[in-house]
Design a protein around this motif. Structure first.
Motif, PDB file in Angstrom:
ATOM      1  N   PHE A 269     -36.057 -54.580   0.414  1.00 40.15           N
ATOM      2  CA  PHE A 269     -34.681 -54.742  -0.012  1.00 40.15           C
ATOM      3  C   PHE A 269     -33.413 -53.725  -0.489  1.00 40.15           C
ATOM      4  O   PHE A 269     -34.200 -53.385  -1.740  1.00 40.15           O
TER       5      PHE A 269
ATOM      6  N   LEU B  65     -30.773 -52.177  -9.776  1.00 39.56           N
ATOM      7  CA  LEU B  65     -32.097 -51.829 -10.345  1.00 39.56           C
ATOM      8  C   LEU B  65     -31.937 -52.786 -12.326  1.00 39.56           C
ATOM      9  O   LEU B  65     -30.500 -53.546 -12.496  1.00 39.56           O
TER      10      LEU B  65
ATOM     11  N   ASP C 130     -40.940 -49.083 -14.332  1.00 36.49           N
ATOM     12  CA  ASP C 130     -40.644 -50.408 -14.731  1.00 36.49           C
ATOM     13  C   ASP C 130     -40.262 -51.447 -13.205  1.00 36.49           C
ATOM     14  O   ASP C 130     -41.025 -51.810 -12.319  1.00 36.49           O
TER      15      ASP C 130
ATOM     16  N   LEU D 143     -42.432 -53.483 -10.668  1.00 32.89           N
ATOM     17  CA  LEU D 143     -43.097 -54.502 -10.491  1.00 32.89           C
ATOM     18  C   LEU D 143     -43.410 -55.095  -9.295  1.00 32.89           C
ATOM     19  O   LEU D 143     -44.641 -55.848  -9.558  1.00 32.89           O
ATOM     20  N   PRO D 144     -42.336 -54.654  -8.215  1.00 29.68           N
ATOM     21  CA  PRO D 144     -43.600 -55.298  -6.919  1.00 29.68           C
ATOM     22  C   PRO D 144     -44.644 -55.337  -7.039  1.00 29.68           C
ATOM     23  O   PRO D 144     -45.381 -56.148  -6.288  1.00 29.68           O
TER      24      PRO D 144
ATOM     25  N   ARG E  20     -37.691 -48.347  -4.322  1.00 30.59           N
ATOM     26  CA  ARG E  20     -38.543 -49.713  -4.882  1.00 30.59           C
ATOM     27  C   ARG E  20     -38.317 -50.181  -4.097  1.00 30.59           C
ATOM     28  O   ARG E  20     -39.698 -51.194  -3.949  1.00 30.59           O
TER      29      ARG E  20
END
Lengths: 259, 314
Positions: free
Chosen positions: B87, B94, B102, B106-107, B156
């Motif tokens: 998404f 963020l 980071d 994370l994902p 991300r």
């Protein structure tokens, strides 16, 4: 008028049910966090450092001052009635059972309650919580559970510190007014200290910790879209935290003394 | 029995802050399709996107991913859905208290627990390369401009090479060059068969990439159809939103809009084989990095083709 009161009552009841559901989820995720102990561990450690360790100085200063004040007032007042020995009982009741947990709760509400509510409010406004959901992180387990555990653990630790420093503060004043041997002072103190006193203090700290953390988290998560809601969330966290802690204290004290 | 659409909304209604943000919205998205949700400010595009992505919970109706309701998924199924989807938020969203690295990692750390630090590092850097972000990844989001944050937010979403991508106003806050790169990335994802749901008011972007168009007015889905149908819609309220969509010629608009030469190149399968960097190691991180390399090559191929075309024409 009646319909407005009715609507307010229904809304209040709905919010209460929602808050209870939220509390149940936080509790469940906290148990899972304790069992798994991976996701959120860093957040938990940071919360304990901020709430429990960073607040030690202010809690210790308050405890020393309160212990000293109780001794100064008590020793002059009780001596008039020839009840000087009651000083130790009053110290235990006031510091261990009542003021220790309550004043520690006020410190934690003022520092950590506002911090949690405003931090979460800021995250909500910045869509950071939605971003956690989007990548598959459960905000309750990652954001709420570590903060909940951190505040509850810290409250208990701070209360123990408050007791220790409060009783030491009292001892320091005793030395100035009526010098007494260290061993004798603590022998007299421990003679009136019962397991019930300790359990009462620790029990209240745990309950206050639960109240403060859940109220702060709930207020923080309740922020929706505007930055102006963030300070309001902080204020509400403080107000609700104070009210609920005092209410819980009255209930628990009543149960102890009247039950 | 037909194949279930990749994503489906059935009679979704969303209340936000006491008003109806989405009213009885139904649409479906087949695998590999790109759907544009168009509408003015406050029309409900973001609510539609967030509800479709399972970020917002509908007050009524249902959202289905491959025939399975998001609201009834087990935690394992939901994790698989999150792993397969990305998404892009309108304002990047963020995590302010984490470094950019980071944020991107994370994902991967969450959904690929078997990856070592080197795998995560590789996937993160390829995603940053893909969106053209070449600055320090140890900075905090607050140190970046809005456009840079937007690019990192896109990275991300792409770090795990999702098969389903939600993009909320993907070109907002970006300069022209960065917006062009984002358009190219969307086209490259589309060429790879990724399913993309985009909320945007930009007709130009829709003209390039959309297979389907949905028009939102005051929270209601007033029109849903293919791009070619959207061009012919005559309802004045709908035309006010879609009026600038251009009818496509023989070349698919999403490819032709990028660059003629690249459109031809991408139509040729050998383009991918020649331009894709072969993985240089083993392990899951290399696989993800290799997949992202393919997309980077597509995007950079488009840039090269565009430059070449400009030189030729000059």
């Amino acid at each position: 008028m009646l319909s407005k009161i009715g609507r307010a009552a229904i809304d209040g009841f709905d919010e209460f049910l929602y808050a209870m559901g939220f509390f149940a989820r936080v509790l469940r995720e906290s148990f899972l966090l304790l069992r798994r102990g991976q996701v959120g561990r860093r957040v938990l450690v940071n919360q304990i450092l901020f709430t429990g360790i960073d607040a030690l100085a202010i809690a210790a200063a308050m405890a020393l001052a309160i212990g000293a004040a109780i001794n100064l007032i008590g020793s002059s007042l009780l001596a008039e009635f020839g009840q000087g020995k009651l000083m130790y009982t009053i110290l235990i009741i006031v510091i261990t059972r009542e003021l220790g947990p309550l004043l520690t709760a006020f410190v934690v509400i003022a520092r950590s309650g506002t911090a949690i509510a405003t931090e979460l409010g800021g995250m909500a406004v910045g869509h950071e919580i939605e971003a956690y959901v989007a990548v598959g992180v459960n905000p309750i387990s990652y954001i709420a559970a570590p903060r909940f555990l951190g505040v509850v653990i810290s409250m208990t630790v701070l209360d123990v510190y408050f007791n220790v420093f409060g009783l030491i503060g009292s001892f320091v004043v005793v030395q100035l007014v009526h010098p007494i041997a260290f061993n004798e002072y603590f022998r007299n103190l421990f003679a009136v200290l019962t397991p019930g006193d300790l359990l009462s203090g620790v029990g209240k700290s745990l309950v206050f910790g639960v109240i403060i953390s859940v109220v702060s988290l709930y207020r923080g998560f309740a922020v929706e879209r505007s930055v102006t809601e963030v300070p309001v969330a902080g204020i509400k966290a403080v107000g609700s935290g104070f009210m609920l802690c005092i209410l819980a204290d009255v209930v628990m004290t009543s149960v102890q003394y009247l039950g | 029995m037909g194949v279930a659409p990749e994503l489906e909304l059935r009679g979704v209604t969303c209340l936000r802050g006491g008003y109806l943000a989405l009213k009885d919205a139904s649409l479906s998205l087949a695998e590999g399709e790109t759907l544009f949700a168009m509408g003015g400010a406050g029309s409900g595009k973001s609510v539609l996107l967030k509800t479709a992505a399972g970020i917002g919970i509908p007050n009524s109706g249902d959202v289905l991913y491959r025939g399975k309701s998001l609201g009834r998924m087990s935690s394992r199924e939901e994790a698989a859905f999150r792993r397969a989807s990305g998404f892009v938020f309108q304002d990047a969203a963020l995590w302010a208290n984490q470094s950019l690295f980071d944020n991107l990692a994370l994902p991967a750390r969450l959904h690929e627990p078997s990856w070592g630090p080197a795998d995560v590092d590789r996937a993160v850097r390829r995603a940053a390369d893909l969106v053209g972000y070449a600055q320090d990844l140890h900075a905090r989001p607050a140190e970046l401009s809005a456009g840079e944050r937007k690019l990192v937010g896109l990275a991300r979403a792409l770090v795990l090479d999702p098969e389903l991508l939600f993009m909320d106003d993907p070109s907002a806050s970006l300069d022209e060059a960065a917006a062009e790169r984002v358009y190219d990335i969307i086209a490259a994802l589309k060429a790879r068969g990724r399913t993309v749901l985009i909320a945007s008011a930009l007709s130009e972007l829709a003209s390039r990439c959309a297979d389907c168009v949905a028009v939102l007015i005051d929270g209601s889905l007033c029109a849903v159809g293919t791009y070619d149908e959207a061009v012919t819609w005559v309802d004045p309220r709908v035309r006010a939103v879609t009026g600038r969509l251009k009818a496509r010629t023989a070349t698919p608009a999403w490819a032709g809009g990028l660059a003629g030469a690249w459109a031809e190149a991408i139509a040729d399968d050998s383009f991918f084989l020649e331009s894709a960097e072969p993985p240089t190691g083993e392990g899951p991180g290399f696989e993800a990095a290799a997949r992202l390399s393919d997309i980077i090559n597509d995007v950079e191929g488009a840039d090269v083709a565009t430059d070449g075309e400009k030189k030729d024409s000059s």
